[in-house]
Design a protein around this motif. Structure first.
Motif, PDB file in Angstrom:
ATOM      1  N   UNK A 243       0.827  -1.202   0.000  1.00 51.86           N
ATOM      2  CA  UNK A 243       0.000   0.000   0.000  1.00 51.86           C
ATOM      3  C   UNK A 243       0.863   1.255   0.000  1.00 51.86           C
ATOM      4  N   UNK A 244       1.944   1.234   0.777  1.00 54.65           N
ATOM      5  CA  UNK A 244       2.826   2.401   0.847  1.00 54.65           C
ATOM      6  C   UNK A 244       3.495   2.671  -0.498  1.00 54.65           C
ATOM      7  N   UNK A 245       3.977   1.611  -1.162  1.00 51.89           N
ATOM      8  CA  UNK A 245       4.638   1.788  -2.460  1.00 51.89           C
ATOM      9  C   UNK A 245       3.685   2.388  -3.484  1.00 51.89           C
ATOM     10  N   UNK A 246       2.448   1.927  -3.476  1.00 55.32           N
ATOM     11  CA  UNK A 246       1.462   2.436  -4.426  1.00 55.32           C
ATOM     12  C   UNK A 246       1.065   3.866  -4.100  1.00 55.32           C
ATOM     13  N   UNK A 247       0.870   4.143  -2.821  1.00 59.80           N
ATOM     14  CA  UNK A 247       0.489   5.497  -2.415  1.00 59.80           C
ATOM     15  C   UNK A 247       1.617   6.492  -2.659  1.00 59.80           C
ATOM     16  N   UNK A 248       2.857   6.042  -2.514  1.00 62.20           N
ATOM     17  CA  UNK A 248       4.006   6.924  -2.731  1.00 62.20           C
ATOM     18  C   UNK A 248       4.048   7.413  -4.177  1.00 62.20           C
ATOM     19  N   UNK A 249       3.870   6.503  -5.121  1.00 62.19           N
ATOM     20  CA  UNK A 249       3.925   6.924  -6.520  1.00 62.19           C
ATOM     21  C   UNK A 249       2.709   7.786  -6.861  1.00 62.19           C
ATOM     22  N   UNK A 250       1.551   7.492  -6.293  1.00 62.44           N
ATOM     23  CA  UNK A 250       0.363   8.302  -6.549  1.00 62.44           C
ATOM     24  C   UNK A 250       0.528   9.718  -6.006  1.00 62.44           C
ATOM     25  N   UNK A 251       1.184   9.814  -4.846  1.00 65.80           N
ATOM     26  CA  UNK A 251       1.382  11.134  -4.215  1.00 65.80           C
ATOM     27  C   UNK A 251       2.275  12.033  -5.062  1.00 65.80           C
ATOM     28  N   UNK A 252       3.115  11.450  -5.898  1.00 62.52           N
ATOM     29  CA  UNK A 252       4.017  12.233  -6.721  1.00 62.52           C
ATOM     30  C   UNK A 252       3.414  12.705  -8.038  1.00 62.52           C
ATOM     31  N   UNK A 253       2.188  12.299  -8.340  1.00 56.91           N
ATOM     32  CA  UNK A 253       1.541  12.686  -9.585  1.00 56.91           C
ATOM     33  C   UNK A 253       0.900  14.075  -9.447  1.00 56.91           C
ATOM     34  N   UNK A 254       0.647  14.730 -10.576  1.00 59.35           N
ATOM     35  CA  UNK A 254      -0.041  16.030 -10.502  1.00 59.35           C
ATOM     36  C   UNK A 254      -1.393  15.885  -9.820  1.00 59.35           C
ATOM     37  N   UNK A 255      -1.836  16.948  -9.187  1.00 58.99           N
ATOM     38  CA  UNK A 255      -3.146  16.929  -8.541  1.00 58.99           C
ATOM     39  C   UNK A 255      -4.248  16.759  -9.595  1.00 58.99           C
ATOM     40  N   UNK A 256      -5.314  16.100  -9.192  1.00 60.00           N
ATOM     41  CA  UNK A 256      -6.442  15.891 -10.096  1.00 60.00           C
ATOM     42  C   UNK A 256      -7.082  17.237 -10.438  1.00 60.00           C
ATOM     43  N   UNK A 257      -7.508  17.375 -11.688  1.00 58.43           N
ATOM     44  CA  UNK A 257      -8.161  18.617 -12.103  1.00 58.43           C
ATOM     45  C   UNK A 257      -9.553  18.703 -11.490  1.00 58.43           C
TER      46      UNK A 257
END
Length: 258
Positions: A243-257
């Motif tokens: 869960x942490x690995x997946x959340x880490x990469x998601x946190x680095x993406x641009x914010x949702x429009x």
């Protein structure tokens, strides 16, 4: 005979004109300066291998877990313009294998046969689905793509600094080699990610299109929606590491429009 020669000359001239046009198009493809919307990102599994070998100092890698988190974070910033992000699917500290056979191949390595480094990859993890980077201490090049889904990178990488380039060699070398894994070839434009030996990180529209097309074929690729669902499933199952690995990469993406 004269007519045939004339037709042949015309055909050759047309072929040369087409090649020149294609080359011009590739060389003048506009640079990409902004990431795509969050929902367009492709998330690729990346297996990190830190090879150890106490009696082979040139192989024995000393990178820490914190180093890897920093390196992959910077790689994701480089590749963000392509709408590609890497998640750490596994972090493996492994003893290099086949060292005796590797030593017997030193003459081939000295002659440039870097494919010999494949011998060092432990079989238990080398076929995991996704892309693989093997970190070693030092060898004759900063990094090398060995075909398929395998890259080797040295932790002692050095690069020529250029204006606007990245501030650390290893993430750039790793990003460059993964560029080859995603179908890109060298392009000796000083500030480009696929230039040899510089800190440049730029990608153009054609390179982004090619790399994204290949990324979609990588085993284990996820869309953002799929990654979010996988993170929720892992968290519900009590798999905190996944869960942490997946959340880490998601946190680095641009914010949702909005």
């Amino acid at each position: 005979m004269r007519t045939n020669r004339f037709r042949w000359s015309i055909a050759v001239a047309l072929l040369l004109m087409m090649q020149m046009a294609c080359g011009d198009e590739a060389g003048h493809s506009p640079d990409v300066t902004k990431p795509p919307p969050r929902g367009d990102f492709l998330i690729l599994p990346l297996h990190i291998h830190i090879l150890t070998a106490a009696d082979h100092p040139e192989i024995d890698c000393k990178l820490s877990d914190g180093d890897i988190d920093r390196i992959v974070g910077k790689m994701n910033k480089v590749w963000s313009v392509g709408g590609i992000a890497f998640r750490i699917a596994s972090l493996n500290r492994e003893a290099a294998v086949n060292l005796d056979e590797f030593d017997k191949q030193k003459d081939r390595i000295a002659a440039g046969a870097l494919g010999v480094y494949r011998l060092l990859a432990p079989p238990a993890t080398r076929d995991l689905p996704g892309l693989h980077i093997y970190f070693i201490h030092a060898f004759a090049v900063n990094g090398v793509y060995l075909g398929g889904n395998i890259c080797f990178v040295q932790e002692t990488a050095r690069l020529r600094k250029v204006n606007g380039g990245i501030d650390e060699p290893i993430p750039r070398v790793s990003s460059h080699e993964l560029g080859h894994a995603l179908s890109l070839v060298h392009r000796q434009a000083t500030f480009n990610l696929m230039a040899s030996g510089t800190t440049g990180t730029i990608l153009n529209e054609m390179e982004v299109a090619h790399s994204r097309a290949t990324a979609k074929k990588v085993s284990g690729m996820m869309t953002v929606e799929e990654c979010e669902a996988a993170a929720a499933t892992a968290e519900k199952a009590g798999d905190e590491k996944a869960a942490k690995a997946l959340k880490t990469v998601l946190a680095g993406l641009p914010a949702a429009e909005k």
